[in-house]
Design a protein around this motif. Structure first.
Motif, PDB file in Angstrom:
ATOM      1  N   PRO A   1      78.216  54.492  83.356  1.00 47.78           N
ATOM      2  CA  PRO A   1      78.869  55.151  82.238  1.00 47.78           C
ATOM      3  C   PRO A   1      78.846  54.303  80.971  1.00 47.78           C
ATOM      4  N   ILE A   2      78.782  54.971  79.857  1.00 46.60           N
ATOM      5  CA  ILE A   2      78.856  54.279  78.576  1.00 46.60           C
ATOM      6  C   ILE A   2      80.254  53.718  78.411  1.00 46.60           C
ATOM      7  N   GLU A   3      80.340  52.449  78.023  1.00 48.29           N
ATOM      8  CA  GLU A   3      81.633  51.781  77.964  1.00 48.29           C
ATOM      9  C   GLU A   3      82.103  51.617  76.523  1.00 48.29           C
ATOM     10  N   LYS A   4      83.390  51.758  76.341  1.00 48.15           N
ATOM     11  CA  LYS A   4      84.035  51.456  75.074  1.00 48.15           C
ATOM     12  C   LYS A   4      85.341  50.768  75.391  1.00 48.15           C
ATOM     13  N   GLN A   5      85.655  49.740  74.661  1.00 49.29           N
ATOM     14  CA  GLN A   5      86.867  48.978  74.922  1.00 49.29           C
ATOM     15  C   GLN A   5      88.025  49.581  74.136  1.00 49.29           C
ATOM     16  N   PHE A   6      89.059  50.002  74.836  1.00 45.13           N
ATOM     17  CA  PHE A   6      90.284  50.482  74.205  1.00 45.13           C
ATOM     18  C   PHE A   6      91.286  49.332  74.129  1.00 45.13           C
ATOM     19  N   LYS A   7      92.072  49.320  73.086  1.00 43.60           N
ATOM     20  CA  LYS A   7      93.115  48.311  72.957  1.00 43.60           C
ATOM     21  C   LYS A   7      94.267  48.887  72.140  1.00 43.60           C
ATOM     22  N   ILE A   8      95.416  48.278  72.268  1.00 40.03           N
ATOM     23  CA  ILE A   8      96.604  48.761  71.561  1.00 40.03           C
ATOM     24  C   ILE A   8      96.494  48.403  70.079  1.00 40.03           C
ATOM     25  N   ARG A   9      96.558  49.412  69.227  1.00 40.17           N
ATOM     26  CA  ARG A   9      96.511  49.216  67.771  1.00 40.17           C
ATOM     27  C   ARG A   9      97.004  50.472  67.093  1.00 40.17           C
ATOM     28  N   ASN A  10      97.517  50.324  65.897  1.00 38.92           N
ATOM     29  CA  ASN A  10      98.032  51.444  65.118  1.00 38.92           C
ATOM     30  C   ASN A  10      96.926  52.083  64.288  1.00 38.92           C
ATOM     31  N   SER A  11      97.216  53.275  63.794  1.00 35.09           N
ATOM     32  CA  SER A  11      96.329  53.894  62.815  1.00 35.09           C
ATOM     33  C   SER A  11      96.378  53.107  61.518  1.00 35.09           C
ATOM     34  N   LEU A  12      95.331  53.255  60.735  1.00 31.15           N
ATOM     35  CA  LEU A  12      95.212  52.462  59.507  1.00 31.15           C
ATOM     36  C   LEU A  12      96.376  52.723  58.555  1.00 31.15           C
ATOM     37  N   LEU A  13      96.718  53.996  58.352  1.00 29.09           N
ATOM     38  CA  LEU A  13      97.804  54.318  57.418  1.00 29.09           C
ATOM     39  C   LEU A  13      99.160  53.905  57.959  1.00 29.09           C
ATOM     40  N   THR A  14      99.336  53.893  59.273  1.00 29.79           N
ATOM     41  CA  THR A  14     100.609  53.458  59.849  1.00 29.79           C
ATOM     42  C   THR A  14     100.902  52.017  59.463  1.00 29.79           C
TER      43      THR A  14
ATOM     44  N   ALA B   1      99.335  50.455  56.930  1.00 28.76           N
ATOM     45  CA  ALA B   1      99.316  50.343  55.469  1.00 28.76           C
ATOM     46  C   ALA B   1     100.661  50.712  54.857  1.00 28.76           C
ATOM     47  N   PHE B   2     101.345  51.718  55.440  1.00 35.28           N
ATOM     48  CA  PHE B   2     102.615  52.178  54.888  1.00 35.28           C
ATOM     49  C   PHE B   2     103.771  51.236  55.191  1.00 35.28           C
ATOM     50  N   LYS B   3     103.526  50.196  55.970  1.00 35.10           N
ATOM     51  CA  LYS B   3     104.549  49.176  56.169  1.00 35.10           C
ATOM     52  C   LYS B   3     104.715  48.317  54.931  1.00 35.10           C
ATOM     53  N   ASN B   4     103.697  48.357  54.067  1.00 32.90           N
ATOM     54  CA  ASN B   4     103.757  47.657  52.790  1.00 32.90           C
ATOM     55  C   ASN B   4     104.490  48.528  51.773  1.00 32.90           C
ATOM     56  N   ASP B   5     105.473  47.970  51.099  1.00 27.85           N
ATOM     57  CA  ASP B   5     106.305  48.747  50.168  1.00 27.85           C
ATOM     58  C   ASP B   5     105.490  49.341  49.026  1.00 27.85           C
TER      59      ASP B   5
ATOM     60  N   ASN C   1     102.263  50.260  49.046  1.00 29.74           N
ATOM     61  CA  ASN C   1     101.508  51.398  49.557  1.00 29.74           C
ATOM     62  C   ASN C   1     102.417  52.595  49.818  1.00 29.74           C
ATOM     63  N   ARG C   2     103.601  52.329  50.347  1.00 28.77           N
ATOM     64  CA  ARG C   2     104.552  53.409  50.595  1.00 28.77           C
ATOM     65  C   ARG C   2     104.978  54.068  49.285  1.00 28.77           C
ATOM     66  N   THR C   3     105.104  53.294  48.220  1.00 27.20           N
ATOM     67  CA  THR C   3     105.492  53.853  46.926  1.00 27.20           C
ATOM     68  C   THR C   3     104.420  54.793  46.395  1.00 27.20           C
ATOM     69  N   VAL C   4     103.147  54.397  46.535  1.00 31.04           N
ATOM     70  CA  VAL C   4     102.048  55.269  46.104  1.00 31.04           C
ATOM     71  C   VAL C   4     102.088  56.582  46.884  1.00 31.04           C
ATOM     72  N   TYR C   5     102.330  56.496  48.186  1.00 27.67           N
ATOM     73  CA  TYR C   5     102.431  57.692  49.021  1.00 27.67           C
ATOM     74  C   TYR C   5     103.597  58.568  48.553  1.00 27.67           C
ATOM     75  N   ASN C   6     104.729  57.947  48.241  1.00 29.57           N
ATOM     76  CA  ASN C   6     105.893  58.706  47.779  1.00 29.57           C
ATOM     77  C   ASN C   6     105.624  59.395  46.452  1.00 29.57           C
ATOM     78  N   LEU C   7     104.808  58.766  45.604  1.00 23.54           N
ATOM     79  CA  LEU C   7     104.475  59.392  44.318  1.00 23.54           C
ATOM     80  C   LEU C   7     103.662  60.665  44.528  1.00 23.54           C
ATOM     81  N   PHE C   8     102.747  60.659  45.510  1.00 30.92           N
ATOM     82  CA  PHE C   8     102.002  61.880  45.829  1.00 30.92           C
ATOM     83  C   PHE C   8     102.944  62.970  46.328  1.00 30.92           C
ATOM     84  N   VAL C   9     103.879  62.586  47.192  1.00 31.82           N
ATOM     85  CA  VAL C   9     104.849  63.556  47.703  1.00 31.82           C
ATOM     86  C   VAL C   9     105.701  64.101  46.565  1.00 31.82           C
ATOM     87  N   LEU C  10     106.134  63.219  45.662  1.00 25.71           N
ATOM     88  CA  LEU C  10     106.944  63.647  44.519  1.00 25.71           C
ATOM     89  C   LEU C  10     106.168  64.608  43.629  1.00 25.71           C
ATOM     90  N   SER C  11     104.884  64.340  43.407  1.00 23.12           N
ATOM     91  CA  SER C  11     104.064  65.228  42.567  1.00 23.12           C
ATOM     92  C   SER C  11     104.001  66.625  43.169  1.00 23.12           C
TER      93      SER C  11
END
Length: 460
Positions: A29-42, A44-48, A50-60
């Protein structure tokens, strides 16, 4: 492990290997290694910031929605018009849920039939194993075709509304990808097992197969890295985010897409007017692109991953930084792309178009185009091969090109994505309203194949 070469991107996102002692009968079988990791935006949004930019889109969006809601109340005496449209898109949802449940049970039965094939094979005489294998291979192909035809028939016969159709077509597509991965990954060990030997054939447990059906991945493994517990706060957040994304797409459809083409077939339309509508709907296409990304590739898979404690949540990469379609296809939808690489590109390269990379890539786009066209035809109840033609004559040629990473090219590329989404939304919408506003009295077979809106333009 995952790697990226931004100067010369490679087709696989994952490092995949395929070795064989006997290429015909003992394919590992073709192998791929899985490992525990978050999505990129998850992450990224831990940074205040980046979260502010996201909130500005929501506000718009909230400002735009409040403005539209006030206008709806003053002009029509209603505020929650989008909820009415969303509720209408769920008409006959009971039939959709029953179909979903029955289809899921049918998918679970695949394990039983796979086990019957594998265990019975061990007791056959060597001269009969080939006939046995080919019989079950034919049965598998028939099952694939039957499942797609059945879902298409149900969406038409029960006249399922848009969101109800999304539910059953999504289930069918996901089940097909998962079933093929399970069979493709486990059949080599069955074929490679020496019959009538003392070595016991070890098959996957049903619990592993059932978890695979529920987990947000299309590559089968007997076990995956998992988190220790469910973060219910995060799960609720992703659920609300998914609902908000659906609400945004409903709002855009009601205020931008539908009003621009709902009179098609009643008034005179020319090619110039259709092109103007596509340009006008580019902003709607942009919103659909990002809202659809949030719903299908971020919120929903992360919600399912949280509920199933699935650890590897790398469902996409930073596609918004791309400047060409080659890089975008690498990063837009990595879990589907990994499946396409493993079971379409690599198999075609190794067994059908021996060593021909271009034809193997072309097979990927043909498969993707046919699958997307089937989904679109079920959703809208019409046949307009925009997806297929776009995949074959636009996406495939341009994916062979690689452009440097600059801010200007990135902006042009993002506009091209929005314009392409506008073409998709506008074309399917005008065909939908053309069949409602200018129906034919007696349909022939060619009328089902030729888009109605083309006839309307030609007749005028």
């Amino acid at each position: 492990m995952y790697f990226y070469n931004h100067d010369k991107p490679e087709l696989p996102v994952a490092k995949l290997t395929m070795t064989s002692k006997n290429q015909k009968n003992n394919i590992k079988p073709i192998e791929k290694q899985f490992k525990i990791r978050n999505s990129l935006l998850t992450d990224a949004f831990k940074n205040d910031n980046n979260r502010t930019v996201y909130n500005l889109f929501v506000l718009s969006f909230l400002c735009i929605y409040v403005n539209q809601a006030v206008r709806d109340y003053l002009n029509h005496g209603e505020v929650l018009a989008d909820l009415k449209l969303f509720k209408k898109s769920l008409d006959n949802v009971q039939a959709a849920l029953l179909t979903w449940a029955a289809h899921f049970c049918m998918t679970c039965l695949v394990y039983l039939f796979f086990k019957i094939w594998a265990e019975t094979r061990n007791y056959l005489r060597p001269q009969y194993t080939s006939l046995w294998d080919w019989s079950w291979l034919s049965t598998t192909v028939i099952y694939y075709i039957f499942s797609f035809v059945l879902i298409a028939y149900i969406t038409t016969a029960f006249q399922l509304a848009f969101m109800s159709t999304v539910l059953v077509t999504y289930q069918q597509t996901v089940s097909f990808l998962k079933v093929h991965s399970f069979i493709r990954n486990n059949s080599p060990k069955v074929i490679g097992h020496k019959i009538h030997s003392d070595d016991k054939l070890t098959l996957p447990k049903f619990s592993s197969y059932f978890y695979f059906l529920c987990a947000p991945t299309f590559l089968y493994r007997d076990a995956y890295p998992r988190t220790e517990k469910i973060n219910w706060k995060q799960a609720c957040y992703h659920l609300l985010e998914a609902i908000a994304a659906m609400f945004v797409m409903t709002f855009v459809a009601r205020t931008l897409i539908i009003p621009s083409v709902q009179d098609f077939g009643k008034v005179e339309y020319t090619v110039e007017k259709i092109f103007l509508r596509i340009i006008q709907n580019t902003i709607g296409g942009c919103v659909y692109l990002f809202a659809g990304f949030v719903f299908f590739l971020h919120s929903t898979p992360n919600l399912v991953a949280e509920l199933t404690t699935f650890g590897d949540r790398f469902f996409y990469d930073d596609w918004w930084t791309c400047t060409d379609y080659y890089g975008w296809f690498q990063k837009w939808n990595t879990w589907v792309k990994d499946w396409l690489y493993c079971y379409i590109f690599k198999d075609c390269r190794d067994y059908i178009f021996i060593g021909n990379l271009v034809m193997a890539k072309f097979a990927v786009f043909v498969f993707s185009g046919v699958l997307h066209e089937w989904i679109a035809s079920c959703l809208f109840g019409i046949f307009v091969p925009v997806c297929f033609l776009k995949m074959i004559f636009v996406a495939f040629p341009v994916c062979l090109l690689s452009l440097p990473k600059t801010a200007v090219l990135n902006l042009i590329f993002l506009f091209s994505l929005s314009f392409g989404m506008s073409i998709f939304c506008t074309t399917y919408s005008i065909e939908y309203f053309a069949k409602i506003n200018a129906p034919l009295e007696n349909y022939t077979f060619t009328d089902y194949l030729i888009p109605r809106f083309l006839s309307c333009i030609i007749s005028k």
